[in-house]
Scaffold this active site. Sequence first.
Site: not given
Ligand code: BG6
Length: 515
Positions: A64, A265, A207, A241, A173, A202-203, A365, A260
């Site tokens: 936007r 994950h 890894k 984290e 997500k 789902d990243h 966190k 989250d």
């Molecule tokens: C994301 C979450 O999917 O993964 C975040 O929404 C989180 O809250 C993050 O910080 C963590 O990813 P990574 O790769 O930094 O461990």
Amino acid sequence: MASTNTQRIDISPAQEQLPPVEPCTLVIFGGSGDLARRRLIPALYNLLLDGLLPTNYAVLGLGRTTMTDEEYRDTLRQGLQKFSRQALDEARWSAFSQHIFYLVGDNDAPETYASLKARAEEIERRFGLPGNRIFYLSIPPSSFAAVCEGLDKAGLAARPAPNRPYSRIIVEKPVGRDLASARAINEVTGRVFDESQIFRIDHYLGKETVQNLMVVRFANSLFEPIWNHKYVDHVQITVSEAEGVGTRATYYEEAGALRDMIQNHLLQLLCLVAMEPPYSLDPDVVRNAKMEVLRCLRPITTKDVEKFTVRAQYTEGTAHGAPIPGYRREKGVKPDSTTETYVAVKCFVENWRWSRVPFYLRTGKALPSRASEVAVQFKEIPQILFNANAQAPQPPNVLALKIQPEEGLSLRIVSRVPGTRTQTHPVEMSFKYGEVFGRPSPEAYERLLLDVMVGDASRFMRRDAVEASWAWITQILEAWDKSGQRWLPEYQAGTWGPVEADRLIQNDGRTWRVL
Ligand code: BG6
């Protein structure tokens, strides 16, 4: 602790066996957002540096914010400087940036899609691209329906057919906030796209160590025979984290740590640890094996939710010498928020292999460090010989797969201390990817974007898995709502979570691993 390493092995990315990557156009909805700047463009740039990007490609960001192509490239360049795995090379960037474009548009406005089609076609003509398109939805789920319908009406979402350029969609997500909303999103995307065209990201599945989980289990003869309830005492999965909620309060307030992190994950990690050997590496065979695990998760109901879960929120504290405000004082957070920033769960996979083996999951966190791992702790040895002294039991063997910060693997064994007296001590055999393979691992998004380009969905979430994990999570959410818990436990920022989480595991005579 001692460490053992194999000799350093150098394999360059070009030596990897990869299927051919066809030229394509990547359209990023939410192109002016954080994800594009932090992860997506750096991922593409690093693929380029590693010689893995197709020779011909284009990127079209849609957002936007009013910007020219040049201004867009400038913001991305700044992002690259900060977030790229490999340093910015001016000549490479300059050539790369000429393939990047920007279009101002509102996802929810139907007219956007005619402009998108015209712009994509114009760019594709200019580069001689065949019309293969990947649409990346890095936008709130509330816009998914409008985007899918817009793409469909504009003729940009053709179903797969032989000899026709492909259309694929990547869904970021959150895929929902409970089972009902996840189903609604899947309905909307499924109306327009075939399941084979949908890549739910789902990243964590991109890894290095996460992928290594399958290799460790199924490419070695050592572990699989003991990978079951007879030998495994318990499994701990931790994603810790160090940062607080940062600038993401608007999203996080609605989500919380269970939605989250655990829903996606950590449950995916659990699936990889617990699944049965798939009979092939075909994406659907692997995904079926993971799906079985989700089906076997023992439900956590209102009756036992307090026994099996702990949720908590961070209060003011410090991390690495820097102050962190309490969660409720973070920008964008309600002063009386009850959103959990920490969760610990004890769960069971109810099948033959894992009968009575607890899986302890924890994530939070504002913890002391960014450290994530999957640790499989084996059972204690009999109390004879070197373990005869009940006052000083030998520590059990632990296989730990380290996900971050440094990717690697370590195995704790008990060894004899050199000397004239028989004395034992635990030592660690470990390896670190960076040291052994002589180059850093690609970022998760590099691998996953490449997967979409070659059409390999193994590392993506299938619709049934998303819904199965939401079904399990939704039960916990409902149980939390019904449990009538009047107060949320707290933990000071910079500490390892609330005492309640320690009790969750200590009540079973175990402790959390020190990371
Ligand atoms: C994301 C979450 O999917 O993964 C975040 O929404 C989180 O809250 C993050 O910080 C963590 O990813 P990574 O790769 O930094 O461990």
